[in-house]
Design a protein around this motif. Structure first.
Motif, mmCIF file in Angstrom:
data_model
loop_
_atom_site.group_PDB
_atom_site.id
_atom_site.type_symbol
_atom_site.label_atom_id
_atom_site.label_comp_id
_atom_site.label_asym_id
_atom_site.label_seq_id
_atom_site.Cartn_x
_atom_site.Cartn_y
_atom_site.Cartn_z
ATOM 1 N N GLU A 47 0.830 -1.206 0.000
ATOM 2 C CA GLU A 47 0.000 0.000 0.000
ATOM 3 C C GLU A 47 0.868 1.260 0.000
ATOM 4 O OE1 GLU A 47 -3.586 -0.288 2.357
ATOM 5 O OE2 GLU A 47 -3.772 -1.589 0.640
ATOM 6 N N GLN A 107 3.677 1.633 -1.237
ATOM 7 C CA GLN A 107 4.230 1.863 -2.561
ATOM 8 C C GLN A 107 3.171 2.421 -3.501
ATOM 9 O OE1 GLN A 107 5.179 -1.406 -4.945
ATOM 10 N NE2 GLN A 107 6.517 -0.161 -6.257
ATOM 11 N N SER A 108 1.981 1.876 -3.368
ATOM 12 C CA SER A 108 0.885 2.327 -4.197
ATOM 13 C C SER A 108 0.586 3.802 -3.931
ATOM 14 C CB SER A 108 -0.330 1.467 -3.892
ATOM 15 O OG SER A 108 -1.491 2.062 -4.388
ATOM 16 N N ILE A 109 0.601 4.160 -2.662
ATOM 17 C CA ILE A 109 0.326 5.550 -2.288
ATOM 18 C C ILE A 109 1.424 6.460 -2.820
ATOM 19 C CG2 ILE A 109 0.296 7.137 -0.326
ATOM 20 C CD1 ILE A 109 -1.956 5.794 0.515
ATOM 21 N N GLU A 110 2.637 6.021 -2.684
ATOM 22 C CA GLU A 110 3.768 6.815 -3.166
ATOM 23 C C GLU A 110 3.676 7.016 -4.680
ATOM 24 O OE1 GLU A 110 6.683 9.250 -3.067
ATOM 25 O OE2 GLU A 110 5.818 8.404 -1.243
ATOM 26 N N ALA A 111 3.354 5.954 -5.390
ATOM 27 C CA ALA A 111 3.238 6.038 -6.849
ATOM 28 C C ALA A 111 2.109 6.986 -7.246
ATOM 29 C CB ALA A 111 2.997 4.646 -7.432
ATOM 30 N N MET A 112 1.002 6.893 -6.539
ATOM 31 C CA MET A 112 -0.130 7.763 -6.843
ATOM 32 C C MET A 112 0.236 9.217 -6.575
ATOM 33 S SD MET A 112 -3.269 8.116 -7.863
ATOM 34 C CE MET A 112 -4.087 6.522 -7.743
ATOM 35 N N SER A 113 0.943 9.451 -5.477
ATOM 36 C CA SER A 113 1.349 10.808 -5.158
ATOM 37 C C SER A 113 2.242 11.382 -6.259
ATOM 38 C CB SER A 113 2.049 10.809 -3.794
ATOM 39 O OG SER A 113 3.078 11.747 -3.752
ATOM 40 N N LEU A 135 0.095 12.186 -9.301
ATOM 41 C CA LEU A 135 -0.711 13.403 -9.141
ATOM 42 C C LEU A 135 0.157 14.660 -9.162
ATOM 43 C CD1 LEU A 135 -3.294 12.180 -6.479
ATOM 44 C CD2 LEU A 135 -3.675 12.581 -8.915
ATOM 45 N N LYS A 136 1.359 14.545 -8.618
ATOM 46 C CA LYS A 136 2.273 15.696 -8.660
ATOM 47 C C LYS A 136 2.550 16.088 -10.114
ATOM 48 C CE LYS A 136 5.196 14.839 -4.660
ATOM 49 N NZ LYS A 136 4.408 15.352 -3.551
ATOM 50 N N PRO A 155 -2.284 2.956 -16.394
ATOM 51 C CA PRO A 155 -3.216 2.337 -15.440
ATOM 52 C C PRO A 155 -4.144 3.345 -14.768
ATOM 53 C CG PRO A 155 -0.901 2.088 -14.730
ATOM 54 C CD PRO A 155 -0.891 2.546 -16.143
ATOM 55 N N GLN A 156 -3.697 4.580 -14.662
ATOM 56 C CA GLN A 156 -4.554 5.607 -14.047
ATOM 57 C C GLN A 156 -5.143 6.570 -15.086
ATOM 58 O OE1 GLN A 156 -5.390 4.831 -11.321
ATOM 59 N NE2 GLN A 156 -3.713 3.652 -10.460
#
Lengths: 105, 105
Positions: free
Chosen positions: A3, A5-11, A14-15, A81-82
């Motif tokens: 999780e 890692q997933s959060i870090e990747a998403m951040s 979004l940046k 993927p996003q």
DNA sequence: AATGCATATAATCATTTCGTTATATACTAT
DNA sequence: ATAGTATATAACGAAATGATTATATGCATT
């Protein structure tokens, strides 16, 4: 914990999108690829600045590039993927009302 | 040109979301409101740092607050005009595969 | 009113971001 | 080879971000 890692990747993802110039780039890029020189004409910032913005989007894999002779064309990466988030953002840009300051209640 | 404003607002909105701690906050906040002290326990950063992250989300109107005695509870603002983006992000967090470095082609 | 707990704000610092100018690279054409 | 155009990278500075510690505020309890 994947999780984290997933959060870090998403951040990071979004940046890459949370900048006016880069949002404008992906807005313009919808449907039709553009070369760098077109963006340079379009904005009031230097060519190197544009180049760096494109690199941020490319590193986040939001956009893809294609070279044709001396020109490099950029387009949306619809396979990201996003990509759903990108679409939602573009949709939000079409008719977003101004945000009023938070009332906090 | 209201587009300029729309882009700027979207950029601000995304900036509020593009931080690991704040993403984790909104992930945890789904479905159930949390008080500040719960976040303080949850993260390895100071209470003032948590407080500032919450303020960023509140200012962007991503979350709403409710005071109950000495505690302040935060919850998602489901009425935000861009709530769809928040949902898409939360969905993306559920099972996002790690991003590989850009191939650039 | 005094103390304690929950939260917010202020001051400060290190790091990151985004712009600039200068320069390098890649391709085209002569 | 040389020069021109398109794009990228490097070096640097100003501003924004996110952390810390210290302090202030709001509410509850004695």
């Amino acid at each position: 914990m994947r999780e984290k890692q997933s959060i870090e990747a998403m951040s990071q993802f979004l940046k890459a999108l949370s900048d006016s110039t880069r949002l404008e780039i992906i807005r313009r890029i919808q449907g039709k690829e553009h070369c760098v020189c077109e963006f340079v004409e379009m904005f009031d910032i230097s060519q190197p600045a544009i180049s760096r913005h494109l690199k941020v989007l490319k590193t986040a894999e939001v956009i893809l590039e294609r070279r044709d002779r001396q020109w490099i064309y950029y387009r949306l990466n619809e396979a990201h993927p996003q990509y759903g988030i990108v679409l939602q953002i573009l949709k939000g840009l079409e008719s977003e009302p101004a945000l009023s300051p938070a009332c906090g209640c």
